[in-house]
Design a protein around this motif. Structure first.
Motif, PDB file in Angstrom:
ATOM      1  N   ASN A   3       0.832  -1.203   0.000  1.00 43.30           N
ATOM      2  CA  ASN A   3       0.000   0.000   0.000  1.00 43.30           C
ATOM      3  C   ASN A   3       0.867   1.254   0.000  1.00 43.30           C
ATOM      4  O   ASN A   3       1.799   1.359   0.815  1.00 43.30           O
ATOM      5  CB  ASN A   3      -0.894   0.024   1.236  1.00 43.30           C
ATOM      6  N   LEU A   5       0.664   5.557   0.002  1.00 37.85           N
ATOM      7  CA  LEU A   5      -0.077   6.808   0.122  1.00 37.85           C
ATOM      8  C   LEU A   5       0.719   7.904  -0.564  1.00 37.85           C
ATOM      9  O   LEU A   5       1.886   8.137  -0.223  1.00 37.85           O
ATOM     10  CB  LEU A   5      -0.297   7.158   1.592  1.00 37.85           C
ATOM     11  N   LYS A  41      -3.550   5.163  -2.510  1.00 39.66           N
ATOM     12  CA  LYS A  41      -4.490   6.164  -2.005  1.00 39.66           C
ATOM     13  C   LYS A  41      -3.826   7.532  -2.098  1.00 39.66           C
ATOM     14  O   LYS A  41      -2.597   7.639  -2.124  1.00 39.66           O
ATOM     15  CB  LYS A  41      -4.907   5.869  -0.561  1.00 39.66           C
ATOM     16  N   HIS A  42      -4.661   8.558  -2.146  1.00 38.31           N
ATOM     17  CA  HIS A  42      -4.159   9.923  -2.306  1.00 38.31           C
ATOM     18  C   HIS A  42      -4.635  10.819  -1.164  1.00 38.31           C
ATOM     19  O   HIS A  42      -5.734  10.636  -0.638  1.00 38.31           O
ATOM     20  CB  HIS A  42      -4.648  10.517  -3.632  1.00 38.31           C
ATOM     21  N   SER A  43      -3.786  11.783  -0.836  1.00 40.53           N
ATOM     22  CA  SER A  43      -4.157  12.857   0.082  1.00 40.53           C
ATOM     23  C   SER A  43      -3.756  14.179  -0.553  1.00 40.53           C
ATOM     24  O   SER A  43      -2.717  14.265  -1.218  1.00 40.53           O
ATOM     25  CB  SER A  43      -3.458  12.699   1.435  1.00 40.53           C
ATOM     26  N   TYR A  49      -9.738  18.153   3.993  1.00 40.70           N
ATOM     27  CA  TYR A  49      -9.474  16.792   4.453  1.00 40.70           C
ATOM     28  C   TYR A  49      -9.993  16.584   5.880  1.00 40.70           C
ATOM     29  O   TYR A  49     -10.154  17.527   6.654  1.00 40.70           O
ATOM     30  CB  TYR A  49      -7.983  16.464   4.385  1.00 40.70           C
ATOM     31  N   GLU A  53      -9.589  10.526   8.814  1.00 38.83           N
ATOM     32  CA  GLU A  53      -9.441   9.762   7.572  1.00 38.83           C
ATOM     33  C   GLU A  53      -7.983   9.753   7.111  1.00 38.83           C
ATOM     34  O   GLU A  53      -7.498   8.738   6.600  1.00 38.83           O
ATOM     35  CB  GLU A  53     -10.332  10.342   6.480  1.00 38.83           C
ATOM     36  N   GLU A  54      -7.299  10.870   7.307  1.00 40.27           N
ATOM     37  CA  GLU A  54      -5.882  10.918   6.944  1.00 40.27           C
ATOM     38  C   GLU A  54      -5.084   9.936   7.794  1.00 40.27           C
ATOM     39  O   GLU A  54      -4.200   9.236   7.293  1.00 40.27           O
ATOM     40  CB  GLU A  54      -5.336  12.336   7.102  1.00 40.27           C
ATOM     41  N   GLN A  56      -6.171   7.195   9.106  1.00 40.15           N
ATOM     42  CA  GLN A  56      -6.476   5.846   8.629  1.00 40.15           C
ATOM     43  C   GLN A  56      -5.607   5.497   7.424  1.00 40.15           C
ATOM     44  O   GLN A  56      -5.135   4.368   7.283  1.00 40.15           O
ATOM     45  CB  GLN A  56      -7.961   5.741   8.275  1.00 40.15           C
ATOM     46  N   LYS A  57      -5.375   6.481   6.559  1.00 39.60           N
ATOM     47  CA  LYS A  57      -4.499   6.261   5.403  1.00 39.60           C
ATOM     48  C   LYS A  57      -3.061   6.002   5.858  1.00 39.60           C
ATOM     49  O   LYS A  57      -2.375   5.121   5.316  1.00 39.60           O
ATOM     50  CB  LYS A  57      -4.539   7.462   4.458  1.00 39.60           C
ATOM     51  N   TRP A  60      -2.742   2.564   7.150  1.00 40.53           N
ATOM     52  CA  TRP A  60      -2.885   1.612   6.051  1.00 40.53           C
ATOM     53  C   TRP A  60      -1.610   1.498   5.223  1.00 40.53           C
ATOM     54  O   TRP A  60      -1.276   0.438   4.702  1.00 40.53           O
ATOM     55  CB  TRP A  60      -4.056   2.070   5.182  1.00 40.53           C
ATOM     56  N   ALA A  61      -0.865   2.592   5.112  1.00 44.31           N
ATOM     57  CA  ALA A  61       0.238   2.687   4.159  1.00 44.31           C
ATOM     58  C   ALA A  61       1.479   1.922   4.610  1.00 44.31           C
ATOM     59  O   ALA A  61       1.909   2.022   5.762  1.00 44.31           O
ATOM     60  CB  ALA A  61       0.598   4.149   3.925  1.00 44.31           C
TER      61      ALA A  61
END
Length: 199
Positions: A3, A5, A41-43, A49, A53-54, A56-57, A60-61
């Motif tokens: 994953n 980001l 995924k992108h931010s 934002y 949620e950021e 969580q990314k 995840w990354a």
């Protein structure tokens, strides 16, 4: 599947910094990762934002690609705001648990309380200044290397336990003779080195 980001750290200034160069690099990176089996995924820091949620990314990354223009020797102010909000809110859950020190164990040193062990990050920077200003005792940065000149960003990730990959940078972006085909080949070669060859 790994994953990644991709963080777009650009801040727009009309007629000066529209964001097209940053977008070009992010589009190229997205294509590279998708072609090589990464989940992406992108931010976007210049957006509405949600901090949770950021985070969580971030959790995840496995990898983070941080793409941004260097403004006044550092990240754009809106990008610093993003860092402050996201990294601080992640205390005890995603980014860090403490500054690393312990009253009970004096061998534990400052900067060792990060929770992002195993996460690797790459900085990708766009600059107006020429490459000759780095690692040059007579240059503007007084002999500092590219990474030394960006120590604050590196130390932020290090504080949280993340490991650096080789930095990419493009220079003299306002000269008008930038060969983007050549630069994107260099960029993609470094993506391969960092994310494929070093797995």
């Amino acid at each position: 599947m790994k994953n990644v980001l991709i963080i777009n750290g650009h801040q727009k200034y009309e007629d000066i910094a529209e964001g097209n160069l940053t977008k070009m690099y992010i589009d190229s990176a997205s294509e590279f990762f998708e072609q090589n089996g990464f989940s992406v995924k992108h931010s976007i820091v210049e957006s509405d934002y949600d901090v949770k949620e950021e985070l969580q990314k971030f959790a995840w990354a496995d990898y983070i690609l941080f793409q941004y223009p260097v403004y006044w020797m550092g990240v754009p102010w809106i990008t610093k705001k993003y860092i402050d909000e996201v990294f601080s809110t992640g205390v005890n859950t995603v980014t860090y648990i403490s500054d690393g020190r312990s009253r009970e164990d004096t061998s534990k040193k400052y900067g060792n309380g990060g929770l992002m062990q195993g996460t690797k990050y790459m900085l990708s920077l766009t600059y107006n200044c020429p490459t000759s200003e780095f690692s040059n005792n007579d240059g503007f940065f007084d002999g500092l290397s590219l990474d030394e000149a960006n120590i604050a960003t590196h130390k932020t990730f290090q504080f949280c336990g993340a490991e650096p990959l080789e930095t990419y940078s493009v220079h003299d972006i306002f000269k008008g003779d930038l060969d983007m085909d050549s630069e994107l080949k260099i960029f993609n070669a470094l993506l391969k080195k960092n994310f494929i060859d070093n797995k």
